[in-house]
Design a protein around this motif. Sequence first.
Motif, PDB file in Angstrom:
ATOM      1  N   PHE A 193      12.628   1.995   4.078  1.00 42.30           N
ATOM      2  CA  PHE A 193      11.846   3.222   4.231  1.00 42.30           C
ATOM      3  C   PHE A 193      11.176   3.586   2.904  1.00 42.30           C
ATOM      4  O   PHE A 193      11.727   3.337   1.829  1.00 42.30           O
ATOM      5  N   ASN A 194      10.016   4.208   3.008  1.00 44.84           N
ATOM      6  CA  ASN A 194       9.399   4.839   1.844  1.00 44.84           C
ATOM      7  C   ASN A 194      10.015   6.233   1.731  1.00 44.84           C
ATOM      8  O   ASN A 194       9.608   7.162   2.428  1.00 44.84           O
ATOM      9  N   ASP A 195      11.008   6.370   0.867  1.00 40.65           N
ATOM     10  CA  ASP A 195      11.764   7.620   0.785  1.00 40.65           C
ATOM     11  C   ASP A 195      10.915   8.802   0.342  1.00 40.65           C
ATOM     12  O   ASP A 195      11.267   9.957   0.604  1.00 40.65           O
ATOM     13  N   ASP A 196       9.800   8.531  -0.321  1.00 40.77           N
ATOM     14  CA  ASP A 196       8.924   9.618  -0.754  1.00 40.77           C
ATOM     15  C   ASP A 196       8.157  10.230   0.419  1.00 40.77           C
ATOM     16  O   ASP A 196       7.679  11.365   0.319  1.00 40.77           O
TER      17      ASP A 196
ATOM     18  N   ASN B 126       0.792  -1.233   0.000  1.00 42.39           N
ATOM     19  CA  ASN B 126       0.000   0.000   0.000  1.00 42.39           C
ATOM     20  C   ASN B 126       0.823   1.283   0.000  1.00 42.39           C
ATOM     21  O   ASN B 126       1.856   1.368   0.668  1.00 42.39           O
ATOM     22  N   PRO B 127       0.348   2.315  -0.713  1.00 38.17           N
ATOM     23  CA  PRO B 127       1.059   3.600  -0.778  1.00 38.17           C
ATOM     24  C   PRO B 127       1.244   4.279   0.574  1.00 38.17           C
ATOM     25  O   PRO B 127       2.163   5.086   0.739  1.00 38.17           O
ATOM     26  N   CYS B 128       0.379   3.965   1.545  1.00 34.97           N
ATOM     27  CA  CYS B 128       0.453   4.622   2.852  1.00 34.97           C
ATOM     28  C   CYS B 128       1.591   4.102   3.720  1.00 34.97           C
ATOM     29  O   CYS B 128       1.911   4.695   4.756  1.00 34.97           O
ATOM     30  N   LEU B 129       2.224   3.006   3.325  1.00 40.70           N
ATOM     31  CA  LEU B 129       3.272   2.404   4.154  1.00 40.70           C
ATOM     32  C   LEU B 129       4.529   3.263   4.161  1.00 40.70           C
ATOM     33  O   LEU B 129       5.014   3.694   3.115  1.00 40.70           O
ATOM     34  N   ILE B 130       5.059   3.501   5.366  1.00 39.03           N
ATOM     35  CA  ILE B 130       6.286   4.298   5.494  1.00 39.03           C
ATOM     36  C   ILE B 130       7.485   3.450   5.896  1.00 39.03           C
ATOM     37  O   ILE B 130       8.630   3.866   5.746  1.00 39.03           O
ATOM     38  N   GLY B 131       7.254   2.272   6.419  1.00 33.74           N
ATOM     39  CA  GLY B 131       8.332   1.396   6.858  1.00 33.74           C
ATOM     40  C   GLY B 131       7.756   0.139   7.466  1.00 33.74           C
ATOM     41  O   GLY B 131       6.532  -0.017   7.556  1.00 33.74           O
ATOM     42  N   SER B 132       8.629  -0.758   7.892  1.00 32.24           N
ATOM     43  CA  SER B 132       8.187  -2.028   8.467  1.00 32.24           C
ATOM     44  C   SER B 132       9.132  -2.477   9.568  1.00 32.24           C
ATOM     45  O   SER B 132      10.325  -2.151   9.555  1.00 32.24           O
ATOM     46  N   VAL B 133       8.580  -3.233  10.495  1.00 36.34           N
ATOM     47  CA  VAL B 133       9.374  -3.974  11.468  1.00 36.34           C
ATOM     48  C   VAL B 133       9.452  -5.408  10.944  1.00 36.34           C
ATOM     49  O   VAL B 133       8.430  -6.074  10.797  1.00 36.34           O
ATOM     50  N   VAL B 134      10.655  -5.870  10.639  1.00 35.46           N
ATOM     51  CA  VAL B 134      10.825  -7.139   9.936  1.00 35.46           C
ATOM     52  C   VAL B 134      11.289  -8.227  10.903  1.00 35.46           C
ATOM     53  O   VAL B 134      12.290  -8.062  11.613  1.00 35.46           O
ATOM     54  N   THR B 135      10.548  -9.326  10.917  1.00 37.13           N
ATOM     55  CA  THR B 135      10.880 -10.480  11.748  1.00 37.13           C
ATOM     56  C   THR B 135      11.465 -11.584  10.880  1.00 37.13           C
ATOM     57  O   THR B 135      10.893 -11.937   9.847  1.00 37.13           O
ATOM     58  N   ASP B 136      12.588 -12.134  11.304  1.00 35.70           N
ATOM     59  CA  ASP B 136      13.256 -13.211  10.571  1.00 35.70           C
ATOM     60  C   ASP B 136      12.910 -14.543  11.233  1.00 35.70           C
ATOM     61  O   ASP B 136      13.612 -15.006  12.134  1.00 35.70           O
ATOM     62  N   ASN B 137      11.805 -15.154  10.781  1.00 36.73           N
ATOM     63  CA  ASN B 137      11.400 -16.437  11.358  1.00 36.73           C
ATOM     64  C   ASN B 137      12.434 -17.526  11.095  1.00 36.73           C
ATOM     65  O   ASN B 137      12.673 -18.388  11.948  1.00 36.73           O
ATOM     66  N   ALA B 138      13.045 -17.484   9.914  1.00 43.79           N
ATOM     67  CA  ALA B 138      14.069 -18.479   9.597  1.00 43.79           C
ATOM     68  C   ALA B 138      15.264 -18.341  10.538  1.00 43.79           C
ATOM     69  O   ALA B 138      15.871 -19.341  10.945  1.00 43.79           O
ATOM     70  N   GLY B 139      15.585 -17.100  10.893  1.00 42.52           N
ATOM     71  CA  GLY B 139      16.685 -16.875  11.828  1.00 42.52           C
ATOM     72  C   GLY B 139      16.384 -17.446  13.202  1.00 42.52           C
ATOM     73  O   GLY B 139      17.261 -18.031  13.857  1.00 42.52           O
ATOM     74  N   MET B 140      15.135 -17.284  13.656  1.00 44.72           N
ATOM     75  CA  MET B 140      14.760 -17.848  14.954  1.00 44.72           C
ATOM     76  C   MET B 140      14.772 -19.371  14.912  1.00 44.72           C
ATOM     77  O   MET B 140      15.190 -20.032  15.872  1.00 44.72           O
TER      78      MET B 140
END
Length: 244
Positions: A217-220, A171-185
């Motif tokens: 980040f959504n640089d825009d 979605n255009p409204c997204l500015i960033g994310s918190v990313v979880t690495d399930n494979a890493g866990m």
Amino acid sequence: MGYDMIFLPGNQYSDATVQVAKDYPDIAFAVLNGATTLPTDNITSILPDADQIGYMAGALAGLMSKTNVLGFIGGMEIDTTKAKLAGFEKAAKAINPDITVLSAYAGSFNDVAKGMELANGMISQKADVFFGDASAVDSGARQAIDAANGSGEIAIFDIGQPADLVALGQNPCLIGSVVTDNAGMLKLAMQDVEAGTFGGKTIYGSFDNQCLTVGTFNDDLVSADVQTSYMEYINQMAAGTFPG
């Protein structure tokens, strides 16, 4: 059975795991998002650190809000979601004490229409940055945010999880994310099996083991100055000095 470890990809498998694990004491069972009360000698829960996820989202929301009103939408009122909400509010208010956080629970993880309804209600109360912990409900919330923004300037934002939703072009409204690495866990659980230390504990994905990271980040929408400030807060979180 011929297996050293069996991975269960969700808390919904917890009851079945407890029943089966008793009959196979030499097999390690790793349950993603399992309760902290679940682990036994051959069961480990694998969980992303809910407090840290909340802090990461809250810091970005606190930096980005112009109205000082944030929105949080949860699926079910469970411990991990409540912890994310608490962390979200604590971090946002550490950056901006004037912040107000509106929150609601959908009572579901798949009711897209409910997500739209809850988001619209918060938008009417001036919420301009959202974070959710409700799977498909979050998709509904983002649909409502995009509709409220319309074809003009994007002034209402959302922060995604657990994947890098900006990089995925959502979605255009997204500015960033918190990313979880399930494979890493899962790798951490496998290392415990190899070391003979598996079981009786919860493995948390965190900054320390690099299973929680900042997404694209959504640089825009997110200025370079905000990105720099945010990463400074992230470094403080990793050092254990923020939000205090």
